[in-house]
Design an enzyme around this catalytic site. Sequence first.
Site, PDB file in Angstrom:
ATOM      1  N   ARG A  64       1.627  -9.960  -1.466  1.00 29.19           N
ATOM      2  CA  ARG A  64       2.543  -9.278  -0.812  1.00 29.19           C
ATOM      3  C   ARG A  64       3.780  -8.625  -1.400  1.00 29.19           C
ATOM      4  NH1 ARG A  64       2.150 -11.655   4.487  1.00 29.19           N
ATOM      5  NH2 ARG A  64       4.419 -11.543   5.070  1.00 29.19           N
TER       6      ARG A  64
ATOM      7  N   CYS B   6       8.287 -10.433   2.315  1.00 30.48           N
ATOM      8  CA  CYS B   6       8.462 -11.753   1.779  1.00 30.48           C
ATOM      9  C   CYS B   6       7.397 -12.652   2.183  1.00 30.48           C
ATOM     10  CB  CYS B   6       9.793 -12.255   2.358  1.00 30.48           C
ATOM     11  SG  CYS B   6      11.345 -11.302   2.051  1.00 30.48           S
TER      12      CYS B   6
ATOM     13  N   GLU C  24      -6.736  12.945  -3.073  1.00 33.27           N
ATOM     14  CA  GLU C  24      -6.890  11.810  -3.796  1.00 33.27           C
ATOM     15  C   GLU C  24      -7.941  10.720  -3.522  1.00 33.27           C
ATOM     16  OE1 GLU C  24      -2.659  10.311  -2.503  1.00 33.27           O
ATOM     17  OE2 GLU C  24      -2.614   9.736  -4.438  1.00 33.27           O
TER      18      GLU C  24
ATOM     19  N   LYS D 225      -1.515   3.613  -9.463  1.00 28.44           N
ATOM     20  CA  LYS D 225      -0.264   3.515  -8.413  1.00 28.44           C
ATOM     21  C   LYS D 225       1.189   3.763  -9.019  1.00 28.44           C
ATOM     22  CE  LYS D 225       1.547   2.725  -4.537  1.00 28.44           C
ATOM     23  NZ  LYS D 225       1.189   3.623  -3.519  1.00 28.44           N
TER      24      LYS D 225
ATOM     25  N   ASN E 182      11.714 -14.514   6.371  1.00 28.29           N
ATOM     26  CA  ASN E 182      11.139 -13.321   6.431  1.00 28.29           C
ATOM     27  C   ASN E 182      11.347 -12.162   7.184  1.00 28.29           C
ATOM     28  OD1 ASN E 182       9.503 -11.065   5.712  1.00 28.29           O
ATOM     29  ND2 ASN E 182       7.587 -12.068   6.142  1.00 28.29           N
ATOM     30  N   GLY E 183      11.952 -11.177   7.064  1.00 25.44           N
ATOM     31  CA  GLY E 183      12.484 -10.152   8.045  1.00 25.44           C
ATOM     32  C   GLY E 183      13.889  -9.778   7.915  1.00 25.44           C
TER      33      GLY E 183
ATOM     34  N   TRP F 160      11.111 -10.528  -1.472  1.00 30.15           N
ATOM     35  CA  TRP F 160      10.935  -8.741  -1.443  1.00 30.15           C
ATOM     36  C   TRP F 160      12.404  -8.347  -1.121  1.00 30.15           C
ATOM     37  CZ3 TRP F 160       7.293  -5.381  -3.352  1.00 30.15           C
ATOM     38  CH2 TRP F 160       7.426  -4.028  -3.032  1.00 30.15           C
TER      39      TRP F 160
ATOM     40  N   LYS G  89      -3.403  13.643   0.329  1.00 32.09           N
ATOM     41  CA  LYS G  89      -4.242  12.221   0.753  1.00 32.09           C
ATOM     42  C   LYS G  89      -5.595  12.361   0.785  1.00 32.09           C
ATOM     43  CE  LYS G  89      -1.640   9.736   0.696  1.00 32.09           C
ATOM     44  NZ  LYS G  89      -0.648  10.355  -0.095  1.00 32.09           N
TER      45      LYS G  89
ATOM     46  N   GLU H  70       1.455  16.858   2.087  1.00 33.66           N
ATOM     47  CA  GLU H  70       1.010  15.313   2.112  1.00 33.66           C
ATOM     48  C   GLU H  70      -0.477  15.371   2.468  1.00 33.66           C
ATOM     49  OE1 GLU H  70       2.028  13.299   0.580  1.00 33.66           O
ATOM     50  OE2 GLU H  70       1.249  11.448   1.355  1.00 33.66           O
TER      51      GLU H  70
ATOM     52  N   HIS I  42      -1.197  36.277   3.281  1.00 31.68           N
ATOM     53  CA  HIS I  42      -0.643  36.892   2.187  1.00 31.68           C
ATOM     54  C   HIS I  42      -1.804  36.320   1.042  1.00 31.68           C
ATOM     55  CE1 HIS I  42       3.127  37.914   3.698  1.00 31.68           C
ATOM     56  NE2 HIS I  42       3.138  36.988   4.467  1.00 31.68           N
TER      57      HIS I  42
HETATM   58  C1  AGP Z   1       0.629   9.470  -3.578  1.00 28.99           C
HETATM   59  O1  AGP Z   1      -0.258   9.258  -2.692  1.00 28.99           O
HETATM   60  C2  AGP Z   1       0.404   9.388  -5.157  1.00 28.99           C
HETATM   61  N1  AGP Z   1      -0.057   7.840  -5.338  1.00 28.99           N
HETATM   62  C3  AGP Z   1       1.369   9.832  -5.992  1.00 28.99           C
HETATM   63  O2  AGP Z   1       1.390  11.224  -5.865  1.00 28.99           O
HETATM   64  C4  AGP Z   1       2.589   9.288  -6.077  1.00 28.99           C
HETATM   65  O3  AGP Z   1       3.239   9.574  -4.909  1.00 28.99           O
HETATM   66  C5  AGP Z   1       3.551   9.702  -7.332  1.00 28.99           C
HETATM   67  O4  AGP Z   1       2.773   9.359  -8.312  1.00 28.99           O
HETATM   68  C6  AGP Z   1       5.106   9.499  -7.304  1.00 28.99           C
HETATM   69  O5  AGP Z   1       5.159   7.932  -7.318  1.00 28.99           O
HETATM   70  P1  AGP Z   1       6.464   7.114  -7.032  1.00 28.99           P
HETATM   71  O6  AGP Z   1       6.833   7.273  -5.642  1.00 28.99           O
HETATM   72  O7  AGP Z   1       6.297   5.676  -7.270  1.00 28.99           O
HETATM   73  O8  AGP Z   1       7.343   7.805  -8.102  1.00 28.99           O
END
Ligand code: AGP
Length: 604
Positions: A27, A2, A487, A599, A99-100, A75, A484, A480, A503
């Site tokens: 934010r 928020c 990406e 995003k 906020n919180g 938020w 990262k 993950e 394997h």
């Molecule tokens: C994660 O770093 C990516 N930006 C991407 O894999 C993301 O997690 C995926 O598109 C799913 O998005 P969501 O969690 O908003 O559904």
Amino acid sequence: MCGIVGYIGQKNTKEILLEGLKELEYRGYDSAGIAVLQDGDFTNYKAVGKLVNLEEKTKDFVTESFAVGIGHTRWATHGKPTELNAHPHLGESSYVVHNGIIENYASLKKELTQKGVTFLSQTDTEVIVHQFEKNLKNSPDTFEAFSKTIKELQGAYAILLVTKSEPDTIYFAKHGSPMLVGVNKENEKYFASSDTPLIGHCQKVNYFEDGDYGYVTPDETAIFSKNGTKKEPHFCELSQNKLSAQKNGFRFFMEKEIYEQREVIADTLMGRLSEDAILFDELESSLFEGIKEIKLCACGTSYHSALCASYLFERYSKIKTSVEIASEFRYRKPIMTKDTLFIVISQSGETADTLETLKMAKEAGLKTLVICNVDNSSMVRLAEASILTRAGIEKGVASTKAFATQVVVFWMLSLYLAKLTNALEKSEIAKQIALLREVPASCAVTDNMHERIKRLSKRYLHGHGFFFIGRDIFFPLALEGALKLKEISYLHAEGYPSGEMKHGPIALADPELFTIALLPQHLLYEKSKSNVEELSARDSTICAISPLEFDKADDFIPISTCRDYMLEFFEMMVVVQLLSLEISVRLGNDVDMPRNLAKSVTVE
Ligand code: AGP
């Protein structure tokens, strides 16, 4: 997260509040509102959605003389994004913004309701203004009533309160959520959650510290510390760089969000942990009646947190669990049975493939739950139930704090289900809850660690690829970490179960193959170590992440000795996030908006 603004002065208070809220839009929010006290009367406006809706509602409202005013962008964490739940919240003659999370709001609300107080909203915040007005009736003065109220609150808060009983004053309190006050040569006073709304208006600011509370009038800034002693304000120069201020001085939003994990995970846990039970007041136990299996479905990073959940659900809740990639699940004509709880995971709540699988599950008559960071998103509106991760807006395309809060929510949910299924003794649940309380500290970024990773990253800017390897729940963490790196550095990386090396993948081993090995002390350490030794024996370049020294590693990133593998998980998570960040920085890439990515993938 928020956003809060406040103003005391002679200028157009409405404009100043709205401009301030606009500077806090980064934010993230789903509703907004202002309250202005002028000539002894309040004027209040609220609107759902973007600020333009609030501007439209206030377009005929003008303030041209002295006034005090507060504003808020919300938020949602407790209660849907509606006008009723939007701040400021009204008592009889006072307004508050917050906020919180007020951790003890339920007990305060119950007491106030029993005394005849009527609540209009579903929020935790509204208890603040009613508690204040209850105290005001029995206190010698307004500040005494405010002080008493603050002492009765538990949780995280940044609060501004205005009241008719002191029409030239703004009361404030800060604990766990940021807030500052600025002054200028015209003796105006400005409050905000962060620097940006004050830039261009104030030259000097005082950043409140945890436990600070007090009041500000045109002539006085009175600050008291937690123990009630008055303290001198500490005004310092305000930086004039807005973009830097939005990033809180970090180089990238992603970096800021990695550092924020400590505080947002504290928010994720807030109000949901008792001594020996998990409290999800957003869930009805009927959701789990007749459930014999859990199916998790997601994309990308959210798929990785779903994989983490599968280990936790089968280990702690003793419920058969499977995990699906949404884009595959959609088209393979899956068998779905009504004794399956279908859980979708999404930071945005808008990912097209995941949303479609949710629709499929609902059409097949399954019970559905969404783990999401955005209230009122498509998935939250569609699912039967939802648990919000409370990570605040995540601006970096490469997800970090959303992943961290998703795993925390799943850990809590696995214990919640373990109680429902009697799979764990109360004592074991209590032990796990004690571990959960340590997760925020496990996500703290130390200067030494960050500096070490920054230095070490120069060695990993080339090569023909990376293996990230781990066992058990560290396998999805390896996936993950690899995602990262891919990406934001555009280098090739793969996540693998450590046991899979022989394997086939080990054929790639040579000095130009970089292996990032996750070696937790408390989970299959010896087995993982021998897998890494297989790679080292074939001259792969090894970077070991572990609390234990590993002499066959070319590089070693130490984490602290933890009580449990789940705390090692979060410490290693921060390491792989920072490693990908620093490699990307050295390669000169756009960390926050990497090429080809969005995003939220709202198209197939
Ligand atoms: C994660 O770093 C990516 N930006 C991407 O894999 C993301 O997690 C995926 O598109 C799913 O998005 P969501 O969690 O908003 O559904």
